[in-house]
Design a protein around this motif. Structure first.
Motif, PDB file in Angstrom:
ATOM      1  N   ASP A  75      10.270   2.793   5.152  1.00 56.93           N
ATOM      2  CA  ASP A  75       9.414   3.566   6.057  1.00 56.93           C
ATOM      3  C   ASP A  75      10.188   4.372   7.094  1.00 56.93           C
ATOM      4  O   ASP A  75       9.599   5.026   7.957  1.00 56.93           O
ATOM      5  N   GLY A 115       5.740  -0.119   7.246  1.00 56.69           N
ATOM      6  CA  GLY A 115       5.784  -1.575   7.147  1.00 56.69           C
ATOM      7  C   GLY A 115       6.767  -2.083   6.116  1.00 56.69           C
ATOM      8  O   GLY A 115       7.037  -3.279   6.054  1.00 56.69           O
ATOM      9  N   CYS A 116       7.310  -1.172   5.307  1.00 54.80           N
ATOM     10  CA  CYS A 116       8.295  -1.567   4.290  1.00 54.80           C
ATOM     11  C   CYS A 116       9.693  -1.253   4.806  1.00 54.80           C
ATOM     12  O   CYS A 116       9.991  -0.106   5.154  1.00 54.80           O
TER      13      CYS A 116
END
Length: 383
Positions: A172, A261-262
């Motif tokens: 992200d 979120g990754c």
């Protein structure tokens, strides 16, 4: 001396100066098993940074260079010159140094992708290296012990005929527009330095290479949808690709740098008609293996039911002690050291080569072409 008593290989580095993440990673990987000694470098295209970086690393003044051309010529002429060089520059600066050092008879360790264009990759493949100099492409995720074991499981027939391959690599960190102050982001989003692909060239190529490494299946064609979600961005930051493999297996690849979120979510799932495997890079010492109709088995790095690859030559410490990213990188370095010393027969086929790099560029090029043609199926052999 190396851990096995062998003399350390004299190593040089191109790029990777002050503040460069990947240069630091390569230097740590080269040191872990004691196989290399960094003795020379052209660490930046800016002379002042090259000099400062070389001094910070303790290099002798006469072995701190301001260009890779000067370094290749000078080191090849020295009786104590470097035997191998690590190239850790942005993509557009891979071809020139790789060509110069191979032609000087110096082994090359190059970060991926091999070049910024398919034409340069093919030109590199046509070079006849002096004195049999070898080439290593650092697709480091292939160095994880459980990825070696996954490859063994596929080769053994434990999964049966492979039907489905799912691989993804979401991040992200490029969710917002970047500035020139962020060196890591600025060159990766610049077509002049990164090449034709953004996320696909930076992380998608890792996911693709890992799927190929584990399954051994050759890709026939791709149908790709490459997107730049961030306004004004010139290269893709999200990639969805369907793959057709020779023999009938199908695959899907997702790579993204805007998946909020990754952090670094590389994972691979492979399913055959007899069994399947599931693995995540953020928990790399564990892999699920399931035979059809039987309970899942949790395989661990170096554990009781590990295969040969995960229990012997690819493991440094006892099971239950985590090994990760840096150790996987170091595995490639140490096994390439064995190749350089003429002792690497056991590692042939396991280490990413120049040919793997050319295929990686075919994958990127075919995917870019497919996306420009609204996802039209495009054969790798046609690019």
């Amino acid at each position: 001396m190396a851990e096995n008593g062998a003399k350390r290989i004299r190593l040089g580095m191109v790029g990777g100066g002050t503040g460069a993440f990947i240069g630091y990673v390569h230097r740590v990987a080269a040191r872990i098993d004691g196989d290399y000694e960094l003795v020379a470098g052209a660490l930046s295209s800016r002379p002042e940074i090259a000099q400062e970086s070389g001094r910070n690393l303790g290099l002798a003044e006469d072995r701190i260079y301001t260009s890779y051309e000067e370094m290749a010529k000078a080191e090849a002429a020295r009786p104590d010159g470097i035997e191998a060089v690590s190239i850790v520059t942005p993509n557009h600066m891979h071809f020139g140094p790789a060509k110069a050092f191979l032609e000087a008879g110096i082994h090359v360790i190059c970060d991926k992708p091999i070049t910024s264009s398919i034409d340069d990759a093919r030109k590199l493949a046509e070079i006849q290296p002096k004195n049999g100099a070898r080439f290593l492409l650092t697709h480091n995720y292939t160095g994880y012990p459980l990825m070696r074991q996954a490859r063994e499981l596929v080769e053994s027939g434990a999964l049966g005929t492979i039907r489905v391959i799912q691989v993804e690599y979401p991040q992200d960190w490029l969710t917002e527009a970047t500035t020139d102050d962020n060196k890591q982001a600025s060159w990766r989003t610049d077509p002049a330095r990164s090449g034709a692909g953004g996320a696909i060239g930076d992380i998608g190529t890792h996911a693709y290479n890992l799927a190929r490494f584990v399954t051994g299946l050759k890709t026939d064609s791709v149908s790709a949808d490459l997107t730049s979600f961030v306004e004004g961005r010139q290269l893709d930051d999200n990639v969805h690709i369907m793959l057709r493999f020779e023999g009938g297996a199908k695959g899907m690849l997702w790579a993204s740098q805007v998946a909020v979120g990754c952090e670094n979510g590389l994972q691979l799932r492979v399913y055959g008609d007899k069994g399947g495997i599931e693995w995540r890079q953020d928990n790399p010492n564990y892999m699920w293996f399931t035979e059809f109709g039987k309970p899942k088995q949790l395989l661990t790095r170096g554990g009781a039911i590990s295969g040969n690859a995960a229990s012997t030559m690819n493991v440094r410490i006892p099971s239950g002690h985590p090994e990760g990213y840096l150790e996987a990188f170091a595995t490639l370095y140490s096994q390439f050291a064995a190749v350089i010393r003429g002792e690497g027969e056991a590692f042939e086929g396991l280490l990413p080569t120049l040919a793997d790099g050319v295929e990686g560029m075919q994958f990127i090029t075919a995917s870019v072409q497919s996306s420009k043609n609204d996802g039209k199926w495009t054969r790798l052999s046609d690019v």
